[in-house]
Structure formats: structure tokens, C-alpha cells
Design a protein around this motif. Structure first.
Motif, PDB file in Angstrom:
ATOM      1  N   ASN A   1       4.205   5.447  -6.167  1.00  0.00           N
ATOM      2  CA  ASN A   1       3.522   4.622  -7.452  1.00  0.00           C
ATOM      3  C   ASN A   1       3.169   5.375  -7.723  1.00  0.00           C
ATOM      4  O   ASN A   1       2.960   6.651  -9.029  1.00  0.00           O
ATOM      5  CB  ASN A   1       3.306   3.845  -7.574  1.00  0.00           C
ATOM      6  CG  ASN A   1       4.995   2.291  -8.100  1.00  0.00           C
ATOM      7  OD1 ASN A   1       5.712   3.371  -7.386  1.00  0.00           O
ATOM      8  ND2 ASN A   1       5.127   1.115  -7.640  1.00  0.00           N
ATOM      9  N   ALA A   2       1.801   6.013  -7.547  1.00  0.00           N
ATOM     10  CA  ALA A   2       0.707   7.010  -7.562  1.00  0.00           C
ATOM     11  C   ALA A   2       1.132   9.050  -7.655  1.00  0.00           C
ATOM     12  O   ALA A   2       0.960   9.288  -8.843  1.00  0.00           O
ATOM     13  CB  ALA A   2      -0.502   7.070  -7.137  1.00  0.00           C
ATOM     14  N   LYS A   3       2.320   8.254  -7.006  1.00  0.00           N
ATOM     15  CA  LYS A   3       2.447  10.165  -6.577  1.00  0.00           C
ATOM     16  C   LYS A   3       3.261  10.444  -7.870  1.00  0.00           C
ATOM     17  O   LYS A   3       3.482  11.207  -8.269  1.00  0.00           O
ATOM     18  CB  LYS A   3       3.347  10.685  -5.611  1.00  0.00           C
ATOM     19  CG  LYS A   3       3.804  12.177  -5.375  1.00  0.00           C
ATOM     20  CD  LYS A   3       4.425  11.529  -3.449  1.00  0.00           C
ATOM     21  CE  LYS A   3       5.002  13.432  -4.063  1.00  0.00           C
ATOM     22  NZ  LYS A   3       6.366  12.826  -2.806  1.00  0.00           N
ATOM     23  N   LEU A   4       4.485   9.206  -7.916  1.00  0.00           N
ATOM     24  CA  LEU A   4       4.939   9.255  -9.266  1.00  0.00           C
ATOM     25  C   LEU A   4       4.390   9.403 -10.234  1.00  0.00           C
ATOM     26  O   LEU A   4       4.902  10.436 -11.632  1.00  0.00           O
ATOM     27  CB  LEU A   4       6.678   8.627  -9.402  1.00  0.00           C
ATOM     28  CG  LEU A   4       7.495   8.207  -8.182  1.00  0.00           C
ATOM     29  CD1 LEU A   4       8.711   6.582  -8.657  1.00  0.00           C
ATOM     30  CD2 LEU A   4       8.148   9.558  -8.417  1.00  0.00           C
TER      31      LEU A   4
ATOM     32  N   GLU B   1       1.272  -1.020   0.133  1.00  0.00           N
ATOM     33  CA  GLU B   1       0.248   0.041   0.074  1.00  0.00           C
ATOM     34  C   GLU B   1       0.648   1.331   0.483  1.00  0.00           C
ATOM     35  O   GLU B   1       0.656   2.218  -1.078  1.00  0.00           O
ATOM     36  CB  GLU B   1      -1.307  -0.134   0.843  1.00  0.00           C
ATOM     37  CG  GLU B   1      -2.275  -1.025   1.544  1.00  0.00           C
ATOM     38  CD  GLU B   1      -2.613  -0.876  -0.427  1.00  0.00           C
ATOM     39  OE1 GLU B   1      -3.424  -0.013  -0.623  1.00  0.00           O
ATOM     40  OE2 GLU B   1      -3.065  -1.503  -0.480  1.00  0.00           O
ATOM     41  N   GLU B   2       1.507   1.180   0.542  1.00  0.00           N
ATOM     42  CA  GLU B   2       2.627   2.505   0.857  1.00  0.00           C
ATOM     43  C   GLU B   2       3.131   2.880  -0.794  1.00  0.00           C
ATOM     44  O   GLU B   2       3.403   3.251  -1.399  1.00  0.00           O
ATOM     45  CB  GLU B   2       3.935   2.619   1.978  1.00  0.00           C
ATOM     46  CG  GLU B   2       4.951   2.962   1.801  1.00  0.00           C
ATOM     47  CD  GLU B   2       6.465   2.636   2.850  1.00  0.00           C
ATOM     48  OE1 GLU B   2       7.536   3.347   3.068  1.00  0.00           O
ATOM     49  OE2 GLU B   2       5.911   2.309   3.718  1.00  0.00           O
TER      50      GLU B   2
END
Length: 114
Positions: free
Chosen positions: A50-53, A44-45
Motif C-alpha cells: 500500500n505504501a508503494k502504491l 505487514e506485507e
């Protein structure tokens, strides 16, 4: 009678051993469940990172705002037909060419737009 009781107790212990300490025993299963839970938390972390990147990559590919912001802050670039205004600190000469290192908490001022 005493021999039968001892035999049954020994048989009970032999049956219980795999249940508690064997390959598929409860203690091993509990340990594996904890490892799975830790792996889920880590996943989850990493999904969040990954979503931020991914968001940043999409912004850099599609939008010009992030590229312009980086060019202004990191490279001190200005747009064509803009006037750059520099604010000096006390004791800093205008032509000394030395820019004092800013603390990490301070950001350089944005160039003024016209």
C-alpha cells in the motif's frame, strides 16, 4: 484404598481435559497465536504494498516526471521541439513500419533530447 486412587486419577484426568483440549485450552490458544502471527505478517506485507502504491499515486498526481516517463516509454511520445532518433537493428528496414517485439528484459531506447 485402591478405589480412592482410581477416583483421584479419574478426577485428575477430568480436570486436565479442559486445560489441554477444551475451548480455551493450551493447544487451541497456541493454534490461535499462530493464526494471529500469520495475519500480522500478511498485514505487514500489505502495508508495504500500500505504501508503494500510495507513493506512485502521489507521484502521478503531483509530479510530472512519472507521467512523462510513461508517455515516453509506453506511448513513444516526445516533447515539442525535440528530435526523435530511432536506432534500427540489423535486418530491419527504416520504412517497414514493423517494430520487433522486445524481450521483457530490454527496454526501448529513450528518445534523444535536444
Amino acid at each position: 484404598m485402591r478405589l480412592i486412587t482410581l477416583a483421584l486419577a479419574a478426577l485428575l484426568l477430568l480436570i486436565q481435559y479442559p486445560l489441554w483440549l477444551g475451548k480455551g485450552g493450551w493447544l487451541r490458544v497456541k493454534d490461535l497465536e499462530q493464526q494471529v502471527e500469520a495475519a500480522h505478517d500478511k498485514n505487514e506485507e500489505l502495508r508495504g504494498r500500500n505504501a508503494k502504491l500510495d507513493s506512485e499515486v502521489r507521484d502521478l498526481k503531483d509530479g510530472t516526471g512519472a507521467v512523462e516517463e510513461r508517455a515516453r516509454y509506453e506511448l513513444s511520445m516526445i516533447k515539442q521541439n525535440e528530435i526523435y532518433v530511432q536506432i534500427l537493428r540489423k535486418g530491419q528496414a527504416a520504412g517497414d513500419g514493423v517494430t520487433p517485439a522486445l524481450p521483457a528484459s530490454e527496454k526501448p531506447e529513450k528518445p534523444a533530447r535536444r
